[in-house]
Design an enzyme around this catalytic site. Sequence first.
Site, PDB file in Angstrom:
ATOM      1  N   LYS A 288      -3.249  -2.887  18.774  1.00 35.28           N
ATOM      2  CA  LYS A 288      -2.766  -3.927  17.878  1.00 35.28           C
ATOM      3  C   LYS A 288      -1.993  -4.961  18.701  1.00 35.28           C
ATOM      4  CE  LYS A 288      -0.350  -4.509  13.449  1.00 35.28           C
ATOM      5  NZ  LYS A 288       0.384  -3.834  12.358  1.00 35.28           N
ATOM      6  N   GLU A 377       1.546   6.350  -1.904  1.00 36.70           N
ATOM      7  CA  GLU A 377       2.582   6.145  -2.927  1.00 36.70           C
ATOM      8  C   GLU A 377       2.641   7.294  -3.929  1.00 36.70           C
ATOM      9  OE1 GLU A 377       1.466   2.260  -1.142  1.00 36.70           O
ATOM     10  OE2 GLU A 377       0.312   3.916  -2.019  1.00 36.70           O
ATOM     11  N   ARG A 405       0.328   1.934  -7.910  1.00 43.57           N
ATOM     12  CA  ARG A 405      -0.615   2.957  -7.494  1.00 43.57           C
ATOM     13  C   ARG A 405      -0.136   4.367  -7.874  1.00 43.57           C
ATOM     14  NH1 ARG A 405      -2.804   1.323  -1.581  1.00 43.57           N
ATOM     15  NH2 ARG A 405      -4.810   1.465  -2.616  1.00 43.57           N
TER      16      ARG A 405
END
Length: 642
Positions: A288, A377, A405
């Site tokens: 990244k 979540e 969610r």
Amino acid sequence: MQITPGTLLQQINNPDDLKKLGKEQLHQVCAELRQYIIDVVSVHGGHFAASLGVVELSVALHYIYNTPYDQLVWDVGHQAYGHKILTGRRDNFISNRKYKGLSGFPKRSESEYDTFGVGHSSTSISAALGMAMAAKIKGETDRKSVAVIGDGSMTAGMAFEAMNHAGVADSDVLIILNDNCMSIDPNVGALKEYLTDISTSPAYNKVRDEVWNLLGKLPVGKRFTRDMASKLETSVKGMVNRSSNLFESLHLRYFGPIDGHNITKLVDTLKDLRQIPGPKLLHIITVKGKGYALAEKDQTKWHAPGLFDKITGEIYKKKFDIPQPPKYQDVFGHSIIELAEANNKIIGITPAMPSGSSLKFMMEKMPDRAFDVGICEQHAVTLSAGMATQGLRVYCNIYSSFMQRAFDQVVHDVAIQKLPVVFCLDRAGLVGEDGPTHHGAYDIPYFRCIPNMIISAPMNEQELRNLMYTAQLESTELPFVIRYPRGEGVMPEWRKPFEEITIGKGRRLRSGKDVAILSFGHPGNFAAAAIRELLAEGLTPAHYDMRFAKPIDEALLHEALSTYGKIITVEDGTVVGGFGSAVLEFMQQHGYKNDVRILGIPDRIVEHGTLKELHKECGYDAAAIAEAVRDLCKISVNAIVA
């Protein structure tokens, strides 16, 4: 500032232009694409490190696949800048995340190349599988579907559900696992360790070489024969026998890991995999922030750094002559430590957002009492519920839009059992440039309809601290929601002593004449600013900071409704079913007939822009509140004259 793309990138207006280039030119395309992203984001802002990490993959996918006929789905979409630039949006890329400009995420209405709108994690495999199954049903045997998903997103239950189905669906879908050990913060959990084992395992690497040697002998542009497919299957199964493979156990053909920054290898690999039917997974290893040394070194900081000097790496910060208010997130992060030092039952939980939520402060100081559980979540909520059954006071910090969610877990695992979990809803209300996938517009209605819930919102930093303090008291026996916005509050001197707030009690901030403004949460500051402007015009509206949407302060409502004929409600949430609706319900129950204006997020999808632009557009900034008061007062005067 004029930003000019490189000589090859200037020629690429769509993937067909990319395909005209020779494979040996793709190295230069990747270098120019990476530099263009750096140039634009440094000046105009946006997500940064994620797209740099998939430059080669973006180029390879559009070089080999027949997009947009072939369906390409990016998970979350932070990393899709290169994809956007290659698909006709290069010259407009400077408008990325700006009001009325390009979305920061793939968006179906923006381009036919954006096959699926994203913004939340772990949806790509399900969507791509759905596309692949649809292609099979429609007889489009030459149409391919590809999902690109990071190792952070792979931790969510939805990704496993999709892979579980993909393995038996017999559809032609390719899952590309972009493994960089990062989401926004470093990844956590057993899957991270498993992927590390795969990428360093001698057994895997040996069989990987056998597989790619076989692929390399295939005639270019021809389909596999049954014999070739059988040999490949035997080789892959040999790998499974040597070391149990999670993906193979789900009936996904596993290939890799390979270097995700080797454009030649990626192109050759994708070209071969495109000919292999059925569900399969390619594991690539990337960095990244690749190509920008500072981003490679500190990937969390450079996820979305804001504007910066691309040469020195200096991130530009606003400079002020006087102390500025802190971010609500930081007030939460420091206050929970203060509370936890006094109460050893307090625990902090976040699903993969320790930096964004500022729970990182507690994780650093109290690592045995603050936990990042990964992008999951639902698990975060039920884990919190399990802890609550044992007498712990858990502050479960989840962004408002991500909280959606875990709605079932809130109902079934928390509310029904009356467990006193504290839900700290960060980014409640409009969030700005991240746009509709991230706006925290709906939490007031979807929590307000659940029995046994306390729903609160602070008007300032001190109120946030006091609500956090109240939520952990032994006398608080129900689930407790505290919603607060992204960004700065209003109190530079915010660290005040904790005070208990009586649950369900608001406060009258000022009395007035004719009109009362009932505010919920941070927009109370917009109302206060509007009142200051109106006082100069001789208008004197009353102002009530209600603090709680549930239980709502009935005594304060009776006072306001019986005293003022005109009522304005203001909230940083949807006007459908929200705080204003709660006031209307109360009025109906008690026979009030006041004239009411509900200001908040309208019943439509609100796109991206700065908070100032969006508050104005949605009609609940200070100017809009002042205008609503003027309009009501004008109606009142006209009615008297008539």
